[in-house]
Enzyme design. Structure first.
Site, PDB file in Angstrom:
ATOM      1  NE  ARG A 262      -4.417  -1.066   0.387  1.00 37.05           N
ATOM      2  CZ  ARG A 262      -4.790  -2.103  -0.350  1.00 37.05           C
ATOM      3  NH1 ARG A 262      -3.986  -2.578  -1.267  1.00 37.05           N
ATOM      4  NH2 ARG A 262      -5.971  -2.674  -0.150  1.00 37.05           N
ATOM      5  CD  GLU A 291      -2.730   3.064  -5.600  1.00 37.39           C
ATOM      6  OE1 GLU A 291      -3.516   2.126  -5.885  1.00 37.39           O
ATOM      7  OE2 GLU A 291      -1.681   2.912  -4.952  1.00 37.39           O
ATOM      8  CG  HIS A 310      -2.823  -0.730  -7.168  1.00 39.55           C
ATOM      9  ND1 HIS A 310      -3.209   0.063  -6.115  1.00 39.55           N
ATOM     10  CD2 HIS A 310      -2.803  -1.987  -6.675  1.00 39.55           C
ATOM     11  CE1 HIS A 310      -3.434  -0.689  -5.035  1.00 39.55           C
ATOM     12  NE2 HIS A 310      -3.184  -1.932  -5.362  1.00 39.55           N
TER      13      HIS A 310
END
Length: 349
Positions: A262, A291, A310
């Site tokens: 993360r 993000e 991602h």
């Protein structure tokens, strides 16, 4: 399942599960009262248009369960959306008889508030932690190799640059922050490179394949030897900002950081400072904070920094793996086995 945002499946707890830390979760699953079995709903309904949905239905049947539309009789719920808490909260409020919920991703931070609110309600919650370890570990290795070989700079070159920059992974000192499924799989992938790997985790217990295992209070110490540090831990209130200015400063000059967990685990400003000063030799990031990373953000052009959006585990990779997790946990739901990836509501993962 969607592939759009921070609900993506890749975040293994520092304590690690499954794998080395699966014992406690397994014990809880075997001793706690089982949820009441019954019909299982797969939601949101909009996902029925996806080819993966049929695979999920087949997995329920293969596990010994029965798929049925959401109703007062529903006892099991397979949630396939990464959109967060809102829709799921409404379903649970309207159907309090649901006794088991399967979440779609390894990391459950997108559902953190909901999980806190439902502590003590008797439901069993399971995630996909450990299920997606192979593609994520593979991506982490790819990022590390690319950054070590200075690919971020070389792929942008428009002329032949002759230099001696670039390093080998063979024989490197590696630190892996986290001890879950991704860490275990990454250790397997690193074996041919004959690295010396140190795993950092909450629990004081060895991890197969690691030369040593230390607890999180020694993170800065072991980073002092790390030529490459991989971040594969869960994001919780306790781990947010785990890699900050002090930790980056502890790393040797020229070391490389790879984060496939993360973005919030790493202090972005501190990371930028370390890259731009030249102290950090490079970074490979599949996750960022913020993000999505906005256009023009300094990380896009930071020295020897490679950012992927991602995508360590695409839906094509994760759908069959999630189907396998569904089948296993449906079998547990109907009383044939223990649950896999059971969420610890106290720990938050």
């Amino acid at each position: 399942m969607t592939a759009a945002d921070g609900g993506r499946p890749r975040h293994e707890p520092v304590a690690g599960a499954p794998g080395p830390d699966a014992g406690a979760a397994g014990a809880a699953a075997s001793t706690d009262a089982r949820p009441e079995a019954g019909p299982i709903a797969i939601l949101p309904e909009a996902h029925e248009a996806r080819g993966a949905h049929e695979a999920f239905r087949d997995a329920v049947v293969a596990g010994g369960g029965r798929v049925a539309p959401l109703s007062a009789a529903t006892r099991g719920l397979i949630w396939t959306s990464s959109s967060g808490e809102g829709g799921l909260e409404s379903v649970l409020a309207e159907h309090p008889s649901i006794s088991w919920v399967q979440l779609p991703w390894a990391g459950v931070d997108a559902f953190a508030g909901l999980l806190r609110r439902h502590r003590g309600d008797g439901r069993v919650w399971t995630s996909a932690k450990g299920a997606y370890a192979q593609p994520v570990a593979e991506h982490a290795l790819a990022l590390a190799l690319a950054v070590l070989r200075e690919f971020p700079r070389r792929v942008r070159a428009d002329s032949w640059e002759v230099d001696e920059r670039g390093r080998s992974l063979y024989g490197s000192e590696v630190v892996i922050v986290g001890a879950g499924g991704i860490a275990v799989e990454l250790l397997r992938l690193l074996e041919p490179f004959r690295v010396r790997a140190t795993v950092v985790r909450r629990a004081d217990a060895a991890v197969p394949g690691a030369a040593r295992t230390v607890t999180t209070d020694r993170l800065a110490d072991v980073l002092g030897t790390a030529e490459i540090a991989f971040v594969v831990a869960a994001l919780t209130d306790e781990t947010r900002g785990l890699i900050g200015a002090d930790e980056l400063a502890a790393m040797p000059l020229g070391a490389v950081l790879v984060n496939v967990a993360r973005g919030g685990l790493v202090d972005t400003d501190a990371l930028l400072d370390a890259l731009e000063s030249g102290r950090l030799g490079g970074a490979g990031l599949d996750v960022t904070d913020p993000e999505p990373l906005p256009p023009g953000h300094p990380l896009w052009n930071a020295p020897n920094c490679l950012v992927t959006p991602h995508v360590a585990d695409t839906e094509a990779m994760t759908a069959p793996l999630f189907a396998s997790r569904i089948m296993a946990n449906v079998a547990a739901f109907v009383g044939r086995s223990a649950f896999e990836g059971r969420v610890d509501l106290d720990a938050g993962y």
